[in-house]
Design an enzyme around this catalytic site. Structure first.
Site, mmCIF file in Angstrom:
data_model
loop_
_atom_site.group_PDB
_atom_site.id
_atom_site.type_symbol
_atom_site.label_atom_id
_atom_site.label_comp_id
_atom_site.label_asym_id
_atom_site.label_seq_id
_atom_site.Cartn_x
_atom_site.Cartn_y
_atom_site.Cartn_z
ATOM 1 N N VAL A 96 -21.035 2.841 25.153
ATOM 2 C CA VAL A 96 -20.163 1.925 25.901
ATOM 3 C C VAL A 96 -19.682 0.767 25.021
ATOM 4 O O VAL A 96 -18.524 0.356 25.093
ATOM 5 C CB VAL A 96 -20.908 1.371 27.147
ATOM 6 C CG1 VAL A 96 -20.033 0.377 27.899
ATOM 7 C CG2 VAL A 96 -21.299 2.513 28.066
ATOM 8 N N TYR A 193 -14.646 10.203 27.609
ATOM 9 C CA TYR A 193 -15.699 11.162 27.959
ATOM 10 C C TYR A 193 -15.396 11.803 29.315
ATOM 11 O O TYR A 193 -15.480 13.024 29.484
ATOM 12 C CB TYR A 193 -17.060 10.452 27.988
ATOM 13 C CG TYR A 193 -18.216 11.374 28.295
ATOM 14 C CD1 TYR A 193 -18.710 12.254 27.330
ATOM 15 C CD2 TYR A 193 -18.815 11.371 29.563
ATOM 16 C CE1 TYR A 193 -19.777 13.113 27.620
ATOM 17 C CE2 TYR A 193 -19.877 12.228 29.846
ATOM 18 C CZ TYR A 193 -20.345 13.096 28.874
ATOM 19 O OH TYR A 193 -21.391 13.938 29.158
ATOM 20 N N ARG A 231 -32.389 11.005 30.112
ATOM 21 C CA ARG A 231 -32.823 10.193 28.959
ATOM 22 C C ARG A 231 -32.638 10.981 27.657
ATOM 23 O O ARG A 231 -33.471 11.819 27.302
ATOM 24 C CB ARG A 231 -34.287 9.785 29.118
ATOM 25 C CG ARG A 231 -34.516 8.796 30.254
ATOM 26 C CD ARG A 231 -35.932 8.280 30.304
ATOM 27 N NE ARG A 231 -36.916 9.289 30.685
ATOM 28 C CZ ARG A 231 -37.174 9.647 31.945
ATOM 29 N NH1 ARG A 231 -36.510 9.120 32.961
ATOM 30 N NH2 ARG A 231 -38.099 10.558 32.197
#
Length: 276
Positions: A96, A193, A231
């Protein structure tokens, strides 16, 4: 030529891909290929599975490199006469906070996530044997990005008659629009994305339609799915699912029973079909 069933997972030396290979090693009745761009990392991942008592095989694959894809294709054709399970997991995402210009992010992200995946499909789908399974790992980001598109774009991406060429034109247009800094004006959301994963989800719908038209009797099931927020290096440590949990839906789709005739051409998360 071997009669052993064979499964291939792209981009699988770590993260969700690695977890998918691990699960397939336990449940798939045949050879499972872990692939990676870097042979060293791939062999390391195979060795790690071996320590767990699991047997995976390695083949180099860089989905950005057509020669690499074709080398895998030729290997599978020669050794197995085809392919039973293909999981298109390889993908990239910029962080980000990454300061890379958006137009560069758009080009790089779509090159791998959409165009690379499409090239793998173009070379490997013809090798998929009857009752085979194809799983394209997409993301819920494709749904949220779709919601951020103009009504006109949403209509195109939801169309049941959109062709692969039309989809390629739209994905190319997004990259071109970002270069001219016109993407928002042209109705695109601000996520490279997300748009790349719209491409993967819509491509899956198109491919399933083509399989129905050209290979109906082969009972091949092809779907897109979202593994969830997992994760990994890509999603970071705060994500809610472990890689093994993220692998659940892709593995479920890869191991659908031979007599299943659905889901096909769908987008799933948590093993559930989602409205596109």
């Amino acid at each position: 030529m071997s009669n052993v069933p064979v499964a291939v997972v792209t981009g699988s030396n770590k993260g969700i891909g690695f977890a998918i290979v691990r699960a397939l090693c336990k449940q798939f009745p045949g050879d499972v290929y872990l692939t990676a761009r870097d042979p060293g990392r791939g062999q390391e991942a195979v060795a790690k599975l071996k320590e767990e008592g699991l047997h995976a095989l390695f083949h180099q694959l860089d989905i950005d490199d057509l020669q690499s894809i074709r080398a895998l294709r030729d290997f599978l054709k020669e050794k197995y006469g085809g392919l039973n399970v293909l999981v298109n997991n390889a993908g990239i995402a910029f962080k980000v906070r990454d300061t890379t210009p958006f137009a560069v992010q758009a080009e790089v992200t779509l090159k791998t996530n959409f165009f690379g995946t499409r090239n793998v499909c173009a070379e490997l789908l013809p090798l998929v044997k009857p009752y085979g399974k194809v799983v394209n790992v997409s993301s819920m980001a494709s749904s949220s990005a779709l919601g951020g598109c103009s009504q006109e774009l949403q209509q195109k991406f939801r169309s049941d008659t959109i062709t692969e060429n039309e989809l390629v034109e739209l994905m190319t247009k997004f990259v071109e629009d970002t270069k001219k800094n016109l993407h928002e004006k042209e109705g695109w959301p601000n996520t490279a994305y997300g748009v790349s994963k719209i491409g993967v989800t819509v491509l899956s719908r198109i491919q399933a339609r083509m399989l129905n038209e050209k290979r109906k009797g082969d009972h091949i099931l092809l779907n897109a799915c979202c593994p969830g927020w997992v994760r990994t290096d890509m999603a970071g440590p705060k994500a809610t699912k472990s890689p093994d949990e993220g692998a659940e839906t892709p593995v479920y789709l890869a191991l659908l029973p031979p007599d299943a005739d659905n889901p096909h051409g769908q987008f799933l998360s948590n093993k559930t079909v989602r409205t596109w």
